[in-house]
Every structure is written in structure tokens, then in C-alpha cells.
Design a protein around this motif. Sequence first.
Motif, PDB file in Angstrom:
ATOM      1  N   UNK A  39       0.918  -1.267  -0.043  1.00 54.52           N
ATOM      2  CA  UNK A  39      -0.047  -0.146  -0.034  1.00 54.52           C
ATOM      3  C   UNK A  39       0.846   1.240  -0.093  1.00 54.52           C
ATOM      4  N   UNK A  40       1.886   1.353   0.801  1.00 53.15           N
ATOM      5  CA  UNK A  40       2.815   2.227   0.642  1.00 53.15           C
ATOM      6  C   UNK A  40       3.386   2.610  -0.530  1.00 53.15           C
ATOM      7  N   UNK A  41       3.842   1.409  -1.082  1.00 52.09           N
ATOM      8  CA  UNK A  41       4.571   1.540  -2.615  1.00 52.09           C
ATOM      9  C   UNK A  41       3.418   2.085  -3.526  1.00 52.09           C
ATOM     10  N   UNK A  42       2.185   1.847  -3.543  1.00 52.83           N
ATOM     11  CA  UNK A  42       1.185   2.331  -4.473  1.00 52.83           C
ATOM     12  C   UNK A  42       1.000   3.885  -3.935  1.00 52.83           C
ATOM     13  N   UNK A  43       0.961   4.125  -2.735  1.00 52.39           N
ATOM     14  CA  UNK A  43       0.907   5.522  -2.229  1.00 52.39           C
ATOM     15  C   UNK A  43       2.111   6.334  -2.784  1.00 52.39           C
ATOM     16  N   UNK A  44       3.174   5.994  -2.582  1.00 52.18           N
ATOM     17  CA  UNK A  44       4.550   6.491  -3.138  1.00 52.18           C
ATOM     18  C   UNK A  44       4.270   6.839  -4.691  1.00 52.18           C
ATOM     19  N   UNK A  45       3.796   6.063  -5.353  1.00 48.36           N
ATOM     20  CA  UNK A  45       3.789   6.222  -6.944  1.00 48.36           C
ATOM     21  C   UNK A  45       3.001   7.279  -7.245  1.00 48.36           C
ATOM     22  N   UNK A  46       1.550   7.052  -6.661  1.00 46.42           N
ATOM     23  CA  UNK A  46       0.447   8.064  -6.669  1.00 46.42           C
ATOM     24  C   UNK A  46       0.947   9.390  -6.430  1.00 46.42           C
ATOM     25  N   UNK A  47       1.599   9.631  -5.203  1.00 44.27           N
ATOM     26  CA  UNK A  47       2.338  10.850  -4.943  1.00 44.27           C
ATOM     27  C   UNK A  47       3.198  11.491  -5.833  1.00 44.27           C
ATOM     28  N   UNK A  48       4.141  10.602  -6.327  1.00 45.66           N
ATOM     29  CA  UNK A  48       5.071  10.859  -7.325  1.00 45.66           C
ATOM     30  C   UNK A  48       4.532  11.216  -8.695  1.00 45.66           C
ATOM     31  N   UNK A  49       3.375  10.763  -9.049  1.00 43.17           N
ATOM     32  CA  UNK A  49       2.800  11.048 -10.136  1.00 43.17           C
ATOM     33  C   UNK A  49       1.997  12.346 -10.280  1.00 43.17           C
ATOM     34  N   UNK A  50       1.345  12.686  -9.085  1.00 46.43           N
ATOM     35  CA  UNK A  50       0.628  13.793  -8.703  1.00 46.43           C
ATOM     36  C   UNK A  50       1.565  14.843  -8.650  1.00 46.43           C
ATOM     37  N   UNK A  51       2.564  14.780  -8.261  1.00 44.01           N
ATOM     38  CA  UNK A  51       3.659  15.960  -8.309  1.00 44.01           C
ATOM     39  C   UNK A  51       4.336  16.379  -9.619  1.00 44.01           C
ATOM     40  N   UNK A  52       4.588  15.369 -10.243  1.00 45.60           N
ATOM     41  CA  UNK A  52       5.031  15.362 -11.934  1.00 45.60           C
ATOM     42  C   UNK A  52       3.824  15.985 -12.593  1.00 45.60           C
ATOM     43  N   UNK A  53       2.503  15.386 -12.587  1.00 46.53           N
ATOM     44  CA  UNK A  53       1.618  16.371 -13.169  1.00 46.53           C
ATOM     45  C   UNK A  53       1.313  17.612 -12.917  1.00 46.53           C
TER      46      UNK A  53
END
Length: 102
Positions: A39-53
Motif C-alpha cells: 500500500x505504501x509503494x502504491x501511495x508513493x507512486x501516486x504521490x510521485x505522479x501527482x507531483x510530476x503532473x
Amino acid sequence: MDITLPTIPAGVLVLLALLAPYVQALIQRPEWSPTVKKIVAVGVALALTTVVLAFYYVYTGDTIPDWPVLVLLAIVVAQASYAMVTKTTATALEQRTSPQRY
């Protein structure tokens, strides 16, 4: 269905996702269950994508309609980076940054 990824956000996302296991290692603890770590791994990926976008939108004003593809890209690259390159160093970082239990 035609999937077209914008080059700049996809490239930046891939470069940052290669380092995502280190961010995840700073957040999680060794005693957490594998489910929580996923869950943390998916959350980090979501946060990373949000920041980039968000940076892409601020810089260009363009929205990206295929953002779910970028989320999947971030998850795949981060997990591949962990499995093939950063596993030993990310695990060591997780051990060092976790509070010691006595």
C-alpha cells in the motif's frame, strides 16, 4: 484505444520512479506487514505522479487525460527498480532509519 504518453512528464516520472524505493524506505518500517508495504509503494507512486503532473500543468498549462497510464508507469518502474537495482541499499536504508526497538 490509442495511448499516447507525453514525453516530458513520462521521462521525468521514470527518472524519479527509479529513486522511489528510497523514499519508500524512509517511510516504512521493517516490522510492517507485506500488505502495508505494498500500500505504501502504491501511495508513493501516486504521490510521485501527482507531483510530476502538477509541475507539468503549472509549467505548460496542459492537462494530461491519460494520467492513469502514468500512475501504472510509476508503479511498474518503481517496483522494477526495487527488484533489480535498489533492493539491498533500500532495505539497508529502511533498517537504519527505523527506530530501534528494545
